[in-house]
Enzyme design. Structure first.
Site, PDB file in Angstrom:
ATOM      1  N   LYS A 181      25.267 -34.980 -14.547  1.00 46.88           N
ATOM      2  CA  LYS A 181      26.572 -35.217 -13.908  1.00 46.88           C
ATOM      3  C   LYS A 181      26.405 -36.122 -12.698  1.00 46.88           C
ATOM      4  O   LYS A 181      25.769 -35.739 -11.715  1.00 46.88           O
ATOM      5  CB  LYS A 181      27.212 -33.905 -13.448  1.00 46.88           C
ATOM      6  CG  LYS A 181      28.666 -34.123 -13.019  1.00 46.88           C
ATOM      7  CD  LYS A 181      29.248 -32.948 -12.280  1.00 46.88           C
ATOM      8  CE  LYS A 181      29.315 -33.145 -10.796  1.00 46.88           C
ATOM      9  NZ  LYS A 181      30.003 -34.362 -10.336  1.00 46.88           N
ATOM     10  N   GLU A 184      31.328 -37.761  -8.587  1.00 51.97           N
ATOM     11  CA  GLU A 184      32.653 -38.271  -8.969  1.00 51.97           C
ATOM     12  C   GLU A 184      33.003 -39.514  -8.173  1.00 51.97           C
ATOM     13  O   GLU A 184      33.871 -40.297  -8.559  1.00 51.97           O
ATOM     14  CB  GLU A 184      33.739 -37.196  -8.804  1.00 51.97           C
ATOM     15  CG  GLU A 184      33.779 -36.454  -7.481  1.00 51.97           C
ATOM     16  CD  GLU A 184      32.822 -35.262  -7.408  1.00 51.97           C
ATOM     17  OE1 GLU A 184      31.625 -35.442  -7.740  1.00 51.97           O
ATOM     18  OE2 GLU A 184      33.262 -34.182  -7.009  1.00 51.97           O
ATOM     19  N   GLY A 234      21.966 -32.922  -3.297  1.00 52.29           N
ATOM     20  CA  GLY A 234      23.260 -32.985  -2.616  1.00 52.29           C
ATOM     21  C   GLY A 234      23.198 -32.196  -1.325  1.00 52.29           C
ATOM     22  O   GLY A 234      22.116 -31.961  -0.779  1.00 52.29           O
ATOM     23  N   GLU A 256      17.227 -30.592  -3.905  1.00 59.36           N
ATOM     24  CA  GLU A 256      16.930 -31.623  -2.891  1.00 59.36           C
ATOM     25  C   GLU A 256      18.160 -31.703  -2.002  1.00 59.36           C
ATOM     26  O   GLU A 256      19.190 -32.219  -2.428  1.00 59.36           O
ATOM     27  CB  GLU A 256      16.701 -32.989  -3.554  1.00 59.36           C
ATOM     28  CG  GLU A 256      15.537 -33.059  -4.521  1.00 59.36           C
ATOM     29  CD  GLU A 256      14.194 -33.092  -3.830  1.00 59.36           C
ATOM     30  OE1 GLU A 256      14.150 -33.215  -2.594  1.00 59.36           O
ATOM     31  OE2 GLU A 256      13.188 -32.966  -4.540  1.00 59.36           O
ATOM     32  N   CYS A 290      19.440 -38.997   2.967  1.00 57.59           N
ATOM     33  CA  CYS A 290      19.093 -37.595   3.267  1.00 57.59           C
ATOM     34  C   CYS A 290      17.991 -37.506   4.305  1.00 57.59           C
ATOM     35  O   CYS A 290      17.978 -36.606   5.137  1.00 57.59           O
ATOM     36  CB  CYS A 290      18.687 -36.887   1.992  1.00 57.59           C
ATOM     37  SG  CYS A 290      17.414 -37.754   1.089  1.00 57.59           S
ATOM     38  N   GLU A 391      24.059 -32.058   9.806  1.00 56.29           N
ATOM     39  CA  GLU A 391      23.918 -33.362   9.160  1.00 56.29           C
ATOM     40  C   GLU A 391      25.266 -34.092   9.188  1.00 56.29           C
ATOM     41  O   GLU A 391      26.243 -33.598   8.653  1.00 56.29           O
ATOM     42  CB  GLU A 391      23.461 -33.171   7.710  1.00 56.29           C
ATOM     43  CG  GLU A 391      23.165 -34.475   7.009  1.00 56.29           C
ATOM     44  CD  GLU A 391      22.837 -34.277   5.537  1.00 56.29           C
ATOM     45  OE1 GLU A 391      23.577 -33.556   4.839  1.00 56.29           O
ATOM     46  OE2 GLU A 391      21.847 -34.876   5.079  1.00 56.29           O
TER      47      GLU A 391
END
Ligand code: NAD
Length: 497
Positions: A181, A184, A234, A256, A290, A391
């Site tokens: 996936k 989006e 994510g 991750e 990240c 973050e």
């Protein structure tokens, strides 16, 4: 309001070797972050679509069309995919910039890395990977590695193709079948990759792609009993949902996640090198990386000088659309993400930090319809402020001061994250001493950001579980089986009668 242009890319999902719309025909617009125009429409996949992809992957795994191939045969497919990525590199680069917003030079690097990653795993899977043990006669013990089965792969938007490939290449190399996936927000280059899979003749059902919302499609992948493993990249909050969704079926989970990585600059560092890498560490990828060096820790004696030089250079960064070759920093990826970053900037001011530069959305130079934010620096920050702890994932950095090695380490380790970190110093022993004390999985000395297919990528603490890339990244997608063989076939004689 978003403007719809005539040439809109019509995306489809790829399930059991067929291109599909969502079963309910719903779509979602994909937006160009540089100007808010609609560039594509993507199927808004449903739980039913996710299940169709999962069943296709299960069928393909069980009938051995992929898992039953020799490593050499699977490798030959992966090498063909790598060649096709190179062949279409220009188009893929342009599409990546269009969809994510990153400057062409960054997108071009990602596409080249994606091809290299397929080649790396094509090579690795054909190398020896078993073990044998010297156990008591007449037994022979050995260990073999096997594919896990159906792997669910869920990725974010910051490296739309590369993050996909970091999972897809090792998962397929190991003989798994996949349900993938994309985000989006950025499904365009992942869709091109599946076109390549079709072009090279990857067996039907080996690689399936569903699009749609995370809480719908992603959640179904994470929780479905026919998915044997979920590998997710994510945010940390989403990672926690994934773990919970996966718990009932006890599937393997690989995560991750986010970071708030420290970049420690000692007074004895090469000053201009440290400033230069610190800029690269945070503003490359518009801070949407990240491992971004989003907390710069500077030794007291050079703090003022460092801040002055850093701010001077941050102000000169050329912000603009990714497809302008002069652009050094692109927009944020979406209107929603822009809101989040601007919210954090406001929060930092409310918390009492000082904006040393930036802090605003850019609306001049025809950038008003895009999601552009100035390179931003906060000083006068305290360790417990949210802008230090959380973050932000944008072009926003905090610069903190430390007295000595011990304080640098304490501040560096003082968040829930543990993804990456760097030390700049010309004292090699000190640099290594500090690096060894960092609770982080990816570190650099006198550098920031380089990543290698050969080396493991992943975090300590709430930055994740498991590793991508290298041999570790392949092992994530393998089961380990011990086989004990009796070389003297006769009864064991444990019971008398
Ligand atoms: P995100 O967590 O919002 O979404 C990531 C993916 O998860 C998307 O495909 C999304 O649709 C899906 N998702 C969302 N909710 C879900 C749910 N409830 N169940 C299942 N799937 C769900 O992250 P993002 O905003 O797309 O990406 C930014 C984050 O990714 C940052 O935190 C960044 O640090 C992290 N990241 C980490 C690494 C790494 O290697 N550690 C690399 C890149 C990005």
């Amino acid at each position: 309001m978003v403007e719809v242009k005539a040439k809109v890319i019509n995306l489809k999902m790829y399930i059991d070797g067929e291109w599909k719309d969502a079963e309910n025909q719903e779509t979602r617009p994909v937006i160009n972050p540089a100007n808010s125009e609609v560039i594509a429409t993507a199927p808004e996949g449903t739980v039913e679509d996710a299940r169709a992809a999962i069943y296709a992957a299960r069928k393909a795994f069980e009938n051995g069309v992929w898992s039953g191939l020799s490593a050499q045969e699977r490798a030959s497919y992966l090498l063909k995919v790598a060649d096709k990525i190179d062949e279409y590199a220009e188009e893929l680069t342009e599409l990546e910039t269009l969809d994510n917003g990153k400057p062409l030079r960054e997108a071009g690097g990602d596409i080249a890395d994606a091809a290299a990653c397929f080649r790396y795993y094509a090579g690795l899977i054909t190398k020896p990977d078993g073990q044998t043990y010297h156990v008591a006669d007449p037994m022979q013990a050995m260990v073999v590695r096997e594919p896990i089965g159906v792997c669910g792969l869920i990725v974010p938007w910051n490296y739309p193709l590369l993050m996909s490939v970091w999972k897809i290449a090792p998962a397929l190399a190991a003989g798994n079948t996949i349900v993938f996936k994309p985000s989006e927000v950025t499904p365009i280059t992942p869709k091109k990759l599946f076109e390549i899979f079709e072009e090279v003749g990857l067996p039907k059902g080996a690689a399936n792609m569903v699009m749609g919302a995370g809480p719908v499609v992603g959640n179904e992948i994470a929780s479905h009993p026919e998915v044997d493993m979920v590998s997710f990249t994510g945010g940390t909050k989403t990672g926690k949902h994934i773990m919970k969704a996966a718990a009932d079926t006890m599937k393997k989970v690989s995560l991750e996640l986010g970071g708030k990585s420290p970049n420690i600059i000692f007074a004895d560092a090469d000053f201009e090198t440290a400033v230069d890498y610190a800029l690269f560490g945070i503003y490359c990828g518009t801070g949407q990386v990240c491992s971004a060096g989003s907390r710069i820790l500077v030794e007291e004696s050079i703090y003022d000088q460092f801040v002055a030089r850093f701010v001077e250079r941050a102000k000169q960064i050329k912000v603009g659309p990714g497809n302008d070759p002069a652009t050094e920093m692109g927009p944020l990826v979406s209107a929603q993400h822009l809101e989040k970053v601007l919210h954090y900037i406001e929060l930092g001011k409310q918390e009492g930090a000082t904006v040393a530069c930036g802090g605003n959305r850019i609306k001049s130079n025809n950038l008003e319809n895009g999601f552009f934010v100035e390179p931003t620096v906060f000083i006068d920050v305290k360790q417990d402020m949210r802008i230090v702890q959380e973050e932000i994932f944008g072009p926003v950095v905090v610069i903190q001061k430390f007295k000595d090695e011990a304080e640098a380490v304490k501040l560096a380790n003082g968040t829930v994250y543990g993804l990456a970190g760097a030390v700049f110093s010309n004292d090699g022993a000190k640099a290594l001493r500090v690096i060894k004390k960092l609770r982080a999985g990816i570190t650099w000395i006198n550098s920031y950001h380089p990543t290698y297919n050969e080396a493991p990528w992943g975090g300590y603490k709430q930055s994740g579980i498991g590793r991508s890339l290298g041999t570790f990244g392949l092992e994530e997608f393998q089961e380990i089986k011990q086989i004990n063989i009796n070389l003297q076939v006769e009864p064991v004689g444990w019971f008398e009668n």
